[in-house]
Write an enzyme that holds these catalytic residues in place. Sequence first.
Site, mmCIF file in Angstrom:
data_model
loop_
_atom_site.group_PDB
_atom_site.id
_atom_site.type_symbol
_atom_site.label_atom_id
_atom_site.label_comp_id
_atom_site.label_asym_id
_atom_site.label_seq_id
_atom_site.Cartn_x
_atom_site.Cartn_y
_atom_site.Cartn_z
ATOM 1 N N HIS A 13 0.878 -1.187 0.000
ATOM 2 C CA HIS A 13 0.000 0.000 0.000
ATOM 3 C C HIS A 13 0.905 1.224 0.000
ATOM 4 C CE1 HIS A 13 -3.797 2.132 1.712
ATOM 5 N NE2 HIS A 13 -3.018 3.007 1.080
ATOM 6 N N HIS A 15 1.570 5.353 -1.656
ATOM 7 C CA HIS A 15 1.220 6.543 -2.432
ATOM 8 C C HIS A 15 2.498 7.171 -2.984
ATOM 9 C CE1 HIS A 15 -3.002 6.811 -0.999
ATOM 10 N NE2 HIS A 15 -2.501 6.240 0.091
ATOM 11 N N LYS A 99 -9.082 -0.665 -6.274
ATOM 12 C CA LYS A 99 -9.177 0.015 -4.982
ATOM 13 C C LYS A 99 -10.564 0.628 -4.782
ATOM 14 C CE LYS A 99 -7.922 1.862 -1.071
ATOM 15 N NZ LYS A 99 -6.677 2.586 -0.797
ATOM 16 N N HIS A 136 -10.519 0.837 1.417
ATOM 17 C CA HIS A 136 -10.324 1.824 2.477
ATOM 18 C C HIS A 136 -11.532 1.669 3.396
ATOM 19 C CE1 HIS A 136 -8.971 5.836 4.089
ATOM 20 N NE2 HIS A 136 -10.191 5.722 4.619
ATOM 21 N N HIS A 174 -4.731 -0.792 5.707
ATOM 22 C CA HIS A 174 -4.381 0.008 6.887
ATOM 23 C C HIS A 174 -5.333 -0.216 8.065
ATOM 24 C CE1 HIS A 174 -7.351 2.542 4.988
ATOM 25 N NE2 HIS A 174 -6.510 3.156 4.193
ATOM 26 N N ASP A 247 1.261 2.543 3.581
ATOM 27 C CA ASP A 247 0.405 3.711 3.356
ATOM 28 C C ASP A 247 1.229 4.984 3.473
ATOM 29 O OD1 ASP A 247 -1.867 5.155 2.761
ATOM 30 O OD2 ASP A 247 -2.672 5.114 4.801
#
Length: 345
Positions: A13, A15, A99, A136, A174, A247
């Site tokens: 995970h 970004h 996602k 999420h 997460h 994350d």
Amino acid sequence: MTRLTLRRPDDWHLHLRDGAMLKGVLPESARDFARAIIMPNLVPPVVTAADATAYRDRILAALPEGMDFTPLMTLYLTEETDAEDVAAAHASGLIAAVKLYPAGATTNSASGVTDFDKVRGVLEKMAEIGCPLCVHGEVVDPEVDIFDREAVFIDRVLDPIRRATPGLRVVMEHLTTADGVDYVKANEADLGATITTHHLIITRNHILVGGIKPHYYCLPVAKRARHRDALVAAATSGDARFFLGTDSAPHTDPTKECACGCAGIFSATNTLSCLAEVFEREGALDRLEAFASLNGPAFYRMAPNDDTITLVKGDAVAYPDKIATGAGPVTVFDPGFPLHWRVER
């Protein structure tokens, strides 16, 4: 123990953003991680196979020469997502997952799902082809307390989706609560979960006690200590259903340190040092490889990496407080304790 060799880890995970920020933060992940599941919440989001191809190409173009890193692309699920486009992208190896963002749940999630009936056909196709759904896990109902959003999501959204779509492979991303840990443990098949570096360390006190600390603010927000402790127990247990997803989410300092700061913690730079400290405290260094290097590939039906890294323990490591990017400075996660483990270069 002062040396620990393990298969090179992956980040399930991550970004990376885009443009100048991408160029600035990508080396921080590629230095230690062989692969990463790349989040699609750009502006505009990565919603089609063509979008994912273009974004993957930008990531590879930004990768410094000599670094070995494979971006594992995802598509952003919307109420207009084409099930056949998802199937073709997955069959070709372009994407590793899709996602799900409930609309409004986190950064750049405005295009997410409001009416889950409208994505039922896509989810059924994903179950048929074995494409994982990364979720999420928070509701966005304003009547639900922010600290309860994950637990309510499990009851209201996740469990009904899984019951209505047998065979759908789901990653709860997460995790932040004991409720989430318990839900994963209660389900033997088709369910895994990522746990971040920072949620193994911080609680909501880190954000709020002694003044607001914006660089500890993330979504899902950190919870009470008992939830943090449940995450630590799950991560260090060796249970194959739990694996690392940092994350790591960069924002420039001005967008964090303002009246309405962005949610996200940037931990790519020092994650492995942080994890080694957490696992050593639990007497579980022998299980760090499972969490960081083996469990994730197993869930995604990929082989673990052939190469290895070695962590060594010594004097405290002086990580930078910030990294410079073309978009602006980004603050590196501060665990609040010295880091004596480092990756041997």
